[in-house]
Design an enzyme around this catalytic site. Structure first.
Site, PDB file in Angstrom:
ATOM      1  N   GLU A  40       0.845  -1.198   0.000  1.00 44.37           N
ATOM      2  CA  GLU A  40       0.000   0.000   0.000  1.00 44.37           C
ATOM      3  C   GLU A  40       0.880   1.247   0.000  1.00 44.37           C
ATOM      4  OE1 GLU A  40      -2.838   0.200   3.251  1.00 44.37           O
ATOM      5  OE2 GLU A  40      -2.860   2.388   3.142  1.00 44.37           O
ATOM      6  N   ARG A  44       0.419  10.533   0.402  1.00 43.69           N
ATOM      7  CA  ARG A  44       0.704  11.557   1.413  1.00 43.69           C
ATOM      8  C   ARG A  44       1.879  12.437   1.052  1.00 43.69           C
ATOM      9  NH1 ARG A  44      -0.050   7.919   6.921  1.00 43.69           N
ATOM     10  NH2 ARG A  44      -1.962   6.931   6.172  1.00 43.69           N
ATOM     11  N   THR A  67      -4.651   6.000   1.774  1.00 41.93           N
ATOM     12  CA  THR A  67      -5.004   7.403   2.050  1.00 41.93           C
ATOM     13  C   THR A  67      -5.765   8.016   0.868  1.00 41.93           C
ATOM     14  OG1 THR A  67      -2.793   7.470   3.083  1.00 41.93           O
ATOM     15  CG2 THR A  67      -4.136   9.439   3.270  1.00 41.93           C
ATOM     16  N   LYS A 127     -10.804  -1.711   6.619  1.00 46.18           N
ATOM     17  CA  LYS A 127      -9.624  -1.346   7.382  1.00 46.18           C
ATOM     18  C   LYS A 127     -10.144  -0.862   8.738  1.00 46.18           C
ATOM     19  CE  LYS A 127      -6.106   2.308   7.363  1.00 46.18           C
ATOM     20  NZ  LYS A 127      -5.090   2.984   6.529  1.00 46.18           N
TER      21      LYS A 127
HETATM   22  C1  3PG Z   1      -2.009   4.076   7.945  1.00 45.25           C
HETATM   23  O1  3PG Z   1      -1.512   4.991   7.354  1.00 45.25           O
HETATM   24  O2  3PG Z   1      -2.804   3.277   7.480  1.00 45.25           O
HETATM   25  C2  3PG Z   1      -1.604   3.944   9.325  1.00 45.25           C
HETATM   26  O3  3PG Z   1      -1.445   5.205   9.854  1.00 45.25           O
HETATM   27  C3  3PG Z   1      -0.344   3.182   9.456  1.00 45.25           C
HETATM   28  O4  3PG Z   1      -0.204   3.110  10.812  1.00 45.25           O
HETATM   29  P1  3PG Z   1       1.169   2.784  11.502  1.00 45.25           P
HETATM   30  O5  3PG Z   1       2.146   3.814  10.969  1.00 45.25           O
HETATM   31  O6  3PG Z   1       0.893   2.964  12.954  1.00 45.25           O
HETATM   32  O7  3PG Z   1       1.537   1.394  11.132  1.00 45.25           O
END
Ligand code: 3PG
Length: 204
Positions: A40, A44, A67, A127
């Site tokens: 994934e 961002r 995202t 999710k």
């Molecule tokens: C995401 O972006 O889906 C989560 O913020 C990832 O979370 P983590 O950085 O705590 O693994």
């Protein structure tokens, strides 16, 4: 690929944020070598779509966009080669765009109302986000009592140490997390080693 096929490709979906396509390719190749194929790439950074397109060309990688906040981002992700889509939440416009794209889509949910709204839109795979901050495994177990049809990819605050506990819950198909990649300069062999450890985990 169906959403269930996507969620059962491997126990962990690395959540990856990149600035440089070349770095994205290096990391994706390392993760695939370590046995993690579903990757994934978050939208961002200003270069995220270029990085997604680069990862989509890595042999063995199943690249998706994370995202994804709106239909425009969803469509741009599909054009960049995304084979699945992940969102931290869900809106009606995003649900319509995801159905239109016909790709596996994981909308984010954190509450019973979120789940009911997403079920209304036809989704049953989610999710669970932000997994730890939203109450952790006890919260997810409580949510699953009324929603036995739902399966989850918890993400947010999960680590290599806590992933096995999440995966031991039957409604968890896989988990997501950013711990596989520590950022630019993270040695390739360290990424491969983390991926191997994660890929060896088994859901219940
Ligand atoms: C995401 O972006 O889906 C989560 O913020 C990832 O979370 P983590 O950085 O705590 O693994």
């Amino acid at each position: 690929m169906t959403i269930d096929e996507l969620m059962t490709q491997g126990p962990v979906i690395p959540v990856l944020t990149f600035d440089q396509p070349r770095e994205a390719v290096r990391v994706a190749e390392a993760l695939v070598e370590g046995g993690l194929t579903v990757l994934e790439v978050t939208l961002r950074t200003p270069t995220a779509l270029d990085c997604l397109a680069a990862v989509a060309k890595v042999p063995g990688a199943i690249a998706g966009a994370g995202t994804v906040l709106n239909p425009a981002q969803l469509e741009a992700s599909v054009r960049a080669g995304a084979r699945f889509l992940v969102s931290p939440g869900l809106t009606k416009s995003l649900a319509n765009a995801a159905r239109g794209a016909g790709l596996p889509f994981l909308p984010g949910v954190a509450t019973a109302t979120d789940i009911m709204r997403a079920l209304d839109q036809g989704f049953t795979r989610f999710k669970f986000f932000p997994a730890v901050a939203a109450g952790g495994l006890p919260a997810l177990k409580a949510l699953c009592a009324p929603f036995t049809m739902a399966r989850f990819c918890p993400t947010g605050g999960i680590s290599s140490a806590t992933a096995p506990e999440w995966l031991s819950f039957r409604s968890v198909a896989c988990v997501g997390g950013s711990w596989l990649y520590a950022g630019e300069g993270d040695p390739t062999d360290a990424i491969i080693a983390r991926a191997r450890t994660a890929a060896a985990l088994r859901p219940a």
